[in-house]
Design a protein around this motif. Structure first.
Motif, short mmCIF file in Angstrom:
data_model
loop_
_atom_site.label_atom_id
_atom_site.label_comp_id
_atom_site.label_asym_id
_atom_site.label_seq_id
_atom_site.Cartn_x
_atom_site.Cartn_y
_atom_site.Cartn_z
N LYS A 133 0.82 -1.21 0.00
CA LYS A 133 0.00 0.00 0.00
C LYS A 133 0.85 1.27 0.00
O LYS A 133 0.32 2.37 0.11
CB LYS A 133 -0.93 0.01 1.23
CG LYS A 133 -1.90 -1.17 1.28
CD LYS A 133 -2.80 -1.21 0.05
CE LYS A 133 -3.79 -2.37 0.13
NZ LYS A 133 -4.63 -2.46 -1.10
N THR A 134 2.18 1.10 -0.12
CA THR A 134 3.08 2.26 -0.18
C THR A 134 3.89 2.19 -1.47
O THR A 134 4.09 1.12 -2.05
CB THR A 134 4.03 2.27 1.02
OG1 THR A 134 4.82 1.05 1.03
CG2 THR A 134 3.26 2.36 2.33
N ASP A 135 4.39 3.35 -1.89
CA ASP A 135 5.22 3.42 -3.08
C ASP A 135 6.61 2.91 -2.73
O ASP A 135 7.38 3.59 -2.05
CB ASP A 135 5.28 4.87 -3.58
CG ASP A 135 6.07 4.99 -4.88
OD1 ASP A 135 6.45 3.94 -5.45
OD2 ASP A 135 6.31 6.13 -5.33
N LEU A 136 6.93 1.69 -3.18
CA LEU A 136 8.22 1.07 -2.84
C LEU A 136 9.37 1.64 -3.65
O LEU A 136 10.52 1.56 -3.24
CB LEU A 136 8.14 -0.44 -3.06
CG LEU A 136 7.12 -1.21 -2.22
CD1 LEU A 136 7.10 -2.68 -2.64
CD2 LEU A 136 7.44 -1.08 -0.74
N TYR A 137 9.06 2.24 -4.81
CA TYR A 137 10.11 2.68 -5.72
C TYR A 137 9.89 4.14 -6.13
O TYR A 137 9.54 4.43 -7.28
CB TYR A 137 10.16 1.78 -6.95
CG TYR A 137 10.31 0.31 -6.59
CD1 TYR A 137 11.56 -0.21 -6.25
CD2 TYR A 137 9.21 -0.55 -6.56
CE1 TYR A 137 11.71 -1.54 -5.90
CE2 TYR A 137 9.35 -1.88 -6.21
CZ TYR A 137 10.60 -2.38 -5.88
OH TYR A 137 10.76 -3.69 -5.53
N PRO A 138 10.10 5.06 -5.20
CA PRO A 138 9.89 6.48 -5.53
C PRO A 138 10.90 7.02 -6.53
O PRO A 138 10.72 8.13 -7.05
CB PRO A 138 10.05 7.17 -4.17
CG PRO A 138 10.89 6.24 -3.35
CD PRO A 138 10.47 4.86 -3.80
N ILE A 139 11.95 6.24 -6.83
CA ILE A 139 12.95 6.69 -7.80
C ILE A 139 12.32 6.95 -9.16
O ILE A 139 12.76 7.83 -9.91
CB ILE A 139 14.10 5.64 -7.94
CG1 ILE A 139 15.18 6.16 -8.89
CG2 ILE A 139 13.56 4.30 -8.40
CD1 ILE A 139 15.84 7.42 -8.45
N PHE A 140 11.25 6.22 -9.49
CA PHE A 140 10.59 6.44 -10.77
C PHE A 140 9.87 7.79 -10.80
O PHE A 140 9.69 8.37 -11.86
CB PHE A 140 9.61 5.29 -11.07
CG PHE A 140 10.30 3.99 -11.38
CD1 PHE A 140 10.77 3.74 -12.65
CD2 PHE A 140 10.49 3.03 -10.41
CE1 PHE A 140 11.42 2.54 -12.96
CE2 PHE A 140 11.13 1.83 -10.69
CZ PHE A 140 11.60 1.58 -11.97
N GLU A 141 9.45 8.25 -9.62
CA GLU A 141 8.86 9.59 -9.52
C GLU A 141 9.94 10.65 -9.72
O GLU A 141 9.72 11.66 -10.37
CB GLU A 141 8.20 9.76 -8.16
CG GLU A 141 7.32 10.99 -8.04
CD GLU A 141 6.03 10.86 -8.85
OE1 GLU A 141 5.67 11.85 -9.51
OE2 GLU A 141 5.41 9.78 -8.82
N ILE A 142 11.11 10.39 -9.17
CA ILE A 142 12.23 11.33 -9.30
C ILE A 142 12.69 11.42 -10.74
O ILE A 142 12.96 12.51 -11.27
CB ILE A 142 13.39 10.91 -8.38
CG1 ILE A 142 12.94 10.95 -6.91
CG2 ILE A 142 14.60 11.80 -8.59
CD1 ILE A 142 13.96 10.36 -5.95
#
Length: 289
Positions: free
Chosen positions: A212-221
């Motif tokens: 239920k959490t964003d495990l890979y925020p690097i894709f947002e960056i």
């Protein structure tokens, strides 16, 4: 036409990949002219090679670097489907026939050198190959490692190469059409091994799917390629590594079962077992004498 060219132009050009890919293709074409290779085997080989090229050296790589579920599609192609197709085409004899004779003699001498034999013994050990096959899936799913790969192009390329090479080695052992020896894996274990390796992948896929959490925020960056919900993309990525990967491994296990049945029907497994028993008895007799 411009859209087609856009997709064919590499997102990140690599001379190393292009040279390696071109050499493999040239050797296969040369070998296929020297040997009689069924069209089905040739088609299977070229489909697998096309998947590798499309995944690594076209604009598809842009989406793999900017969206998690596209990245998972890339990894499933590189690690599961493309290596399985290439090895299922049994290209070894064809590639060998494509190598010029002087180079073939030199490679044969090189293969007898102890450093090369040591490296081959380690990499082609069934336990090492199986653990490596699974490890490279799980390691690159760790959020920190995924972030590192996305921020450093050298790590990113190592990740992709590790997926392809570990996949080729693993499926070469599993789909070996020979008894053991000279094959390195017991025929029964070749059938069982995909069921073992798919289990941790299913667990990891389920964890990613239901997170239920964003495990890979690097894709947002880095900037996402699509605009739909982040968790939806993560869910799709988890399902991709959960279901299609398991199906591909199941197909690999069925192909290994087919080879096992073929060996059993031809009596080669029993014959090899009898030869090993006679050789062991002869060694024991010599020791007693």
């Amino acid at each position: 036409m411009s859209i087609v060219l856009k997709w064919l132009v590499p997102w990140e050009f690599s001379w190393v990949f292009l040279a390696t890919f071109a050499l493999a293709c040239a050797l296969y074409l040369r070998g296929a002219r020297r040997l009689v290779v069924p069209k089905s085997r040739q088609l299977t080989f070229w489909i697998g090679m096309a998947m590798v090229y499309a995944s690594l050296h076209t604009y598809f790589d842009y989406y793999a670097e900017h969206e998690f579920f596209m990245h998972r599609i890339q990894q499933v192609l590189l690690h599961h489907l493309a290596p399985l197709l290439i090895i299922a085409a049994y290209p070894g004899s064809v590639l060998r026939a494509g190598v010029p004779l002087p180079a073939r003699v030199w490679l044969r001498r090189l293969a007898r050198a102890w450093p090369v034999r040591l490296v081959a013994a380690v990499l082609l050990n069934p336990t090492v190959a199986t653990l490596t096959f699974v490890a490279f899936i799980l390691v690159w799913l760790i959020p920190h490692m995924q972030t590192l790969a996305m921020l450093d192009w050298r790590v990113y390329r190592f990740m992709n190469w590790s997926m392809v090479i570990s996949g080729l080695i693993y499926w070469w052992l599993v789909l070996d059409h020979r008894p053991r020896p000279p094959g390195r894996m017991i025929p029964g274990m070749r059938v069982l091994s995909p069921a073992i390796t798919m289990t941790p992948q299913i667990v990891a896929g389920a964890i990613v799917t239901f997170s239920k959490t964003d495990l890979y925020p690097i894709f947002e960056i880095c900037g996402r390629a699509f605009t739909f919900n982040v968790l939806t993309g993560q869910l799709i990525g988890g399902v991709i590594m959960w279901v299609p990967a398991a199906i591909i491994e199941s197909i690999g296990g069925l192909l290994a079962l087919q080879q096992w049945l073929r060996l059993s029907r031809s009596g080669r497994i029993r014959r090899e077992s009898g030869q090993r028993r006679r050789a062991a008895a002869a060694r024991a007799a010599r020791s007693a004498g």
